[in-house]
Design an enzyme around this catalytic site. Structure first.
Site, PDB file in Angstrom:
ATOM      1  N   GLU A   8       0.856  -1.196   0.000  1.00  0.00           N
ATOM      2  CA  GLU A   8       0.000   0.000   0.000  1.00  0.00           C
ATOM      3  C   GLU A   8       0.884   1.235   0.000  1.00  0.00           C
ATOM      4  O   GLU A   8       1.989   1.196   0.526  1.00  0.00           O
ATOM      5  CB  GLU A   8      -0.847   0.024   1.290  1.00  0.00           C
ATOM      6  CG  GLU A   8      -1.801  -1.126   1.392  1.00  0.00           C
ATOM      7  CD  GLU A   8      -2.318  -1.336   2.820  1.00  0.00           C
ATOM      8  OE1 GLU A   8      -2.124  -0.441   3.668  1.00  0.00           O
ATOM      9  OE2 GLU A   8      -2.906  -2.392   3.066  1.00  0.00           O
ATOM     10  N   LYS A  39       2.494   4.482   1.385  1.00  0.00           N
ATOM     11  CA  LYS A  39       2.662   5.024   2.736  1.00  0.00           C
ATOM     12  C   LYS A  39       2.344   6.514   2.641  1.00  0.00           C
ATOM     13  O   LYS A  39       3.140   7.286   2.121  1.00  0.00           O
ATOM     14  CB  LYS A  39       4.078   4.792   3.263  1.00  0.00           C
ATOM     15  CG  LYS A  39       4.249   5.206   4.716  1.00  0.00           C
ATOM     16  CD  LYS A  39       5.610   4.770   5.247  1.00  0.00           C
ATOM     17  CE  LYS A  39       5.729   4.888   6.753  1.00  0.00           C
ATOM     18  NZ  LYS A  39       5.407   6.166   7.334  1.00  0.00           N
ATOM     19  N   ARG A  88      -1.625   9.461  11.634  1.00  0.00           N
ATOM     20  CA  ARG A  88      -2.440   8.285  11.837  1.00  0.00           C
ATOM     21  C   ARG A  88      -3.669   8.621  12.678  1.00  0.00           C
ATOM     22  O   ARG A  88      -3.577   9.375  13.643  1.00  0.00           O
ATOM     23  CB  ARG A  88      -1.596   7.240  12.566  1.00  0.00           C
ATOM     24  CG  ARG A  88      -2.235   5.890  12.695  1.00  0.00           C
ATOM     25  CD  ARG A  88      -1.160   4.925  13.129  1.00  0.00           C
ATOM     26  NE  ARG A  88      -1.636   3.577  13.245  1.00  0.00           N
ATOM     27  CZ  ARG A  88      -0.827   2.519  13.217  1.00  0.00           C
ATOM     28  NH1 ARG A  88       0.471   2.680  13.068  1.00  0.00           N
ATOM     29  NH2 ARG A  88      -1.308   1.313  13.335  1.00  0.00           N
ATOM     30  N   ARG A 139      -1.839   8.746  16.920  1.00  0.00           N
ATOM     31  CA  ARG A 139      -0.803   7.709  16.999  1.00  0.00           C
ATOM     32  C   ARG A 139      -0.349   7.494  18.444  1.00  0.00           C
ATOM     33  O   ARG A 139      -0.035   6.400  18.865  1.00  0.00           O
ATOM     34  CB  ARG A 139       0.355   8.160  16.104  1.00  0.00           C
ATOM     35  CG  ARG A 139       1.737   7.645  16.381  1.00  0.00           C
ATOM     36  CD  ARG A 139       1.940   6.272  15.788  1.00  0.00           C
ATOM     37  NE  ARG A 139       3.340   5.923  15.636  1.00  0.00           N
ATOM     38  CZ  ARG A 139       4.197   5.682  16.615  1.00  0.00           C
ATOM     39  NH1 ARG A 139       3.822   5.805  17.858  1.00  0.00           N
ATOM     40  NH2 ARG A 139       5.443   5.333  16.345  1.00  0.00           N
ATOM     41  N   GLU A 158      -4.774   6.874   7.615  1.00  0.00           N
ATOM     42  CA  GLU A 158      -3.864   8.019   7.635  1.00  0.00           C
ATOM     43  C   GLU A 158      -4.628   9.218   7.076  1.00  0.00           C
ATOM     44  O   GLU A 158      -5.230   9.124   5.996  1.00  0.00           O
ATOM     45  CB  GLU A 158      -2.640   7.696   6.767  1.00  0.00           C
ATOM     46  CG  GLU A 158      -1.543   8.721   6.824  1.00  0.00           C
ATOM     47  CD  GLU A 158      -0.544   8.513   7.978  1.00  0.00           C
ATOM     48  OE1 GLU A 158      -0.795   7.658   8.872  1.00  0.00           O
ATOM     49  OE2 GLU A 158       0.465   9.226   7.988  1.00  0.00           O
ATOM     50  N   PHE A 205      -6.864   1.955   6.312  1.00  0.00           N
ATOM     51  CA  PHE A 205      -6.041   0.801   5.937  1.00  0.00           C
ATOM     52  C   PHE A 205      -6.229  -0.414   6.836  1.00  0.00           C
ATOM     53  O   PHE A 205      -5.648  -1.464   6.570  1.00  0.00           O
ATOM     54  CB  PHE A 205      -4.565   1.181   5.797  1.00  0.00           C
ATOM     55  CG  PHE A 205      -3.949   1.840   7.015  1.00  0.00           C
ATOM     56  CD1 PHE A 205      -3.714   1.123   8.172  1.00  0.00           C
ATOM     57  CD2 PHE A 205      -3.580   3.177   6.974  1.00  0.00           C
ATOM     58  CE1 PHE A 205      -3.138   1.714   9.286  1.00  0.00           C
ATOM     59  CE2 PHE A 205      -2.995   3.797   8.084  1.00  0.00           C
ATOM     60  CZ  PHE A 205      -2.784   3.051   9.243  1.00  0.00           C
ATOM     61  N   ARG A 217       6.339  -3.265  17.104  1.00  0.00           N
ATOM     62  CA  ARG A 217       6.860  -3.443  15.749  1.00  0.00           C
ATOM     63  C   ARG A 217       6.984  -4.920  15.456  1.00  0.00           C
ATOM     64  O   ARG A 217       7.313  -5.707  16.324  1.00  0.00           O
ATOM     65  CB  ARG A 217       8.245  -2.807  15.617  1.00  0.00           C
ATOM     66  CG  ARG A 217       8.165  -1.332  15.633  1.00  0.00           C
ATOM     67  CD  ARG A 217       9.439  -0.640  15.253  1.00  0.00           C
ATOM     68  NE  ARG A 217       9.285   0.751  15.630  1.00  0.00           N
ATOM     69  CZ  ARG A 217       8.647   1.648  14.887  1.00  0.00           C
ATOM     70  NH1 ARG A 217       8.143   1.328  13.710  1.00  0.00           N
ATOM     71  NH2 ARG A 217       8.511   2.885  15.310  1.00  0.00           N
ATOM     72  N   LYS A 265       8.082  -1.236   6.367  1.00  0.00           N
ATOM     73  CA  LYS A 265       7.955   0.062   5.685  1.00  0.00           C
ATOM     74  C   LYS A 265       9.184   0.360   4.855  1.00  0.00           C
ATOM     75  O   LYS A 265      10.306   0.028   5.249  1.00  0.00           O
ATOM     76  CB  LYS A 265       7.705   1.176   6.692  1.00  0.00           C
ATOM     77  CG  LYS A 265       8.809   1.426   7.679  1.00  0.00           C
ATOM     78  CD  LYS A 265       8.498   2.669   8.501  1.00  0.00           C
ATOM     79  CE  LYS A 265       9.350   2.734   9.747  1.00  0.00           C
ATOM     80  NZ  LYS A 265       9.060   3.854  10.604  1.00  0.00           N
TER      81      LYS A 265
END
Ligand code: ATP
Length: 586
Positions: free
Chosen positions: A256, A258, A263, A278, A308, A348, A424, A430
């Site tokens: 997708e 970025k 966010r 975020r 986003e 997303f 993470r 990313k």
């Protein structure tokens, strides 16, 4: 528990900055607490009367608190009795001592306190103060706080007074609380993962801990996502090349764009919509256009979606760069800006749908459900573009396309992975365009201290910054760089304003450093830093082994990250990985 007992714990916590000691004292406090009060205690030790994401503030600044102190002790304190303006006298003492709590304790010493309030009673009164609105609010707040103070011993007074002012000096991060809980209940840290899991789903320390006290481990495992309580966001890993990404993702994966905005997690429950950033702040009031969009365009009774938000120009229908989008983060003229720079939310992910948690379903299914409730061409809420890819070449092609359209890069996602809250992982990878293509990513640093300005910079008040990253294991901030160049005059001025607000007299409890700036600041502001390289240095404490830590070479500021909490900064663990990745690329 009586508040005076909790205050004794505050005293002990305040006297140490060693994490092991903090954990030890906290675990004793938790052993001493019962299920009815533990949630409140968890909020109070962080200086709050609600989870941090709820916009409940006590709403009393120095002058109002001083007025309450004067009201409480005016008749009994020799220092205040007969004085024309006792509030000014309190403020004078406060300035001399540097802390309102210390001033209030001194004045309370001669006062015979009329009661001995419990933790629950103090908590409820503080909540009451937070909720007063409208005419007469000041008087109501002052008199309620004065009544609380009259019923407490001097040590309790010291700490209660610091709560509305945000000047409790305890420095307890959430990971420390979770460790201490595990130790209190089990004698070791083995419960930390399930505590953390429950915390990641709701972000509400008090709620998690209360559930744990009431229903034990099985209660924790049963904690569900709750519409209205923010979920700690899933985060992406970085890799040096598309080939390595394919190795991790398998033969079929999603890609997708970025988007370079901010966010947003949107929680919808019928007509009620709340938005979280975020860093899990409740930002509902700041984005009325998004609230309306989610209400009208998300076709579900209840849902938690993530996306986003980017600003666009309604005339040219062009999406705008981050610098424009970020103008929407403001406290005033909200409606006007919403018209001038409307936002589009590119959705997303979907975590919750019509009363059910869907976060554990594979991404492929979540995405399908998302596409059923959101229109591709929605006016405010749109479905983020997605391509299902198989090869490294396809990644490179899409990446070039995305970057040439002014996007930040690509997000690659495993199709069979659940939503992993709060960390993470390689389920998301990313790829960001970077100015010189050297490091695989920018570094989010916490502002820790400031060096005075010389020459031309005297005018800005700031000549250089000391910044650090977060050591998650130790729950402390460690230094990684001194930044003296790479900021515009405007940015230096902005840092100066920030730093003055956060200035403290000593190195804060959770900072580990070998160097001294001109003055320290409370770890709060996060700056995104671009550097040429990560090197080793004996000066810094980030990832320090045998006296040598990591440092950033040629650091410069990319942007201020208002959507980060200090604990959301890049971690030492990530720095270590980035350090090794830079060699692989060559
Ligand atoms: P960064 O500074 O790179 O934005 P981050 O620490 O906020 O990083 P990462 O998990 O590293 O978070 O990168 C994902 C971020 O990218 C998300 O937090 C989100 O704000 C943004 N983003 C933009 N487009 C997407 C997308 N299609 N899917 C997921 N996240 C996206």
């Amino acid at each position: 528990m009586k508040f005076s007992k909790l205050a004794q714990y505050y005293e002990k916590l305040e006297a140490t900055s060693k994490r092991l000691e903090l954990v030890d004292i906290l675990s004793k406090l938790f052993k001493d607490s019962n299920a009815k009060e533990i949630g409140k205690i968890c909020y109070l030790i962080q200086g709050r009367v609600a989870p941090f994401f709820e916009p409940i503030e006590i709403g009393m600044a120095e002058s109002m608190v001083a007025q309450a102190v004067a009201r409480a002790y005016g008749p009994t304190s020799p220092r205040l009795r007969g004085v024309k303006n006792p509030k000014d006298e309190v403020l004078k003492l406060y300035r001399r001592k540097g802390n309102m709590g210390l001033a209030a304790r001194e004045l309370a010493a001669k006062h015979h306190h009329s009661g001995d309030l419990t933790v629950g009673e103090v908590f409820e009164e503080l909540v009451k103060i937070a909720k007063f609105t409208g005419k007469g609010t000041v008087e109501q707040k002052v008199s309620t706080l004065a009544e609380i103070l009259k019923s407490l011993d001097p040590v309790s007074v010291k700490h209660v007074v610091n709560i509305p002012l945000g000047t409790l000096r305890l420095g307890i991060g959430d990971p420390t609380v979770l460790d201490a809980l595990s130790i209190a209940k089990k004698g070791d840290r083995t419960l930390r993962p399930i505590l953390e899991d429950a915390y990641n789903k709701t972000s509400d320390l008090g709620y998690v801990v209360e559930t744990f006290f009431k229903h034990g481990e099985s209660g924790l495992k049963n904690i569900k996502l709750v519409v209205g309580k923010p979920v700690r966001p899933a985060l992406a890993e970085r890799l040096p090349s598309a080939e390595e990404a394919v190795k991790r993702l398998g033969s079929e994966f999603a890609a997708e764009p970025k988007f370079d905005g901010f966010r947003v997690a949107a929680h919808k429950d019928g007509d009620r919509v709340s938005l979280f950033s975020r860093n899990l702040e409740n930002t509902t009031h700041a984005f009325p256009d998004l609230v309306e969009g989610v209400k009208k365009e998300v076709r579900a009774k209840s849902a938690i979606i993530e996306g986003e938000a980017i600003a666009y120009n309604p005339q040219t229908e062009e999406f705008l760069p981050f610098q424009e989008t970020t103008k929407r983060r403001r406290k005033y003229k909200i409606e006007e800006m919403a018209k001038e720079l409307p936002l589009v939310l590119f959705a997303f992910d979907l975590l919750y749908l019509n009363g059910k948690n869907v976060a554990d379903k594979p991404y492929r299914e979540r995405r399908k459900l998302l596409s059923e409730i959101i229109h591709k061409e929605g006016r405010v809420v749109r479905l983020a573009e997605e391509r299902v890819l198989h090869k490294a070449d396809e990644i490179k092609k899409f990446f070039d396309e995305a970057v040439s359209e002014g996007l930040e890069g690509l997000m690659l996602k495993k199709l069979d992975s659940p939503y992993v809250a709060g960390g993470r992982g390689f389920h998301w990878i990313k790829f960001k365009r970077s100015q010189a293509g050297e490091l695989t990513d920018t570094v989010d640093c916490v502002l820790l201290g400031v060096y005075a300005g010389k020459g031309k910079r005297t005018e800005f008040g700031v000549g250089g910054l000391l910044v650090g990253v977060y050591d998650k294991k130790k729950d402390e901030f460690v230094t990684i760089s001194r930044i003296g160049t790479g900021l515009t005059d405007e940015e230096f001025r902005k840092v100066n304003v920030m730093a003055r607000k956060l200035r403290v007299s000593h190195k804060p409890a959770r900072v580990n450093a070998k160097i001294e700036p001109t003055f320290w600041v409370k770890p709060k502001e996060v700056l995104e830093i671009y550097a040429d390289e990560i090197t080793k240095s004996p000066v810094h404490t980030a990832g320090e082994k045998n006296g040598v830590g990591y440092a950033l070479r040629f650091p410069r500021l990319v942007k201020f990250r208002e959507d980060r909490r200090a604990e959301d900064a890049t971690t030492v663990n990530e720095i270590e990985k980035m350090y090794h990745a830079q060699f692989k690329k060559r």
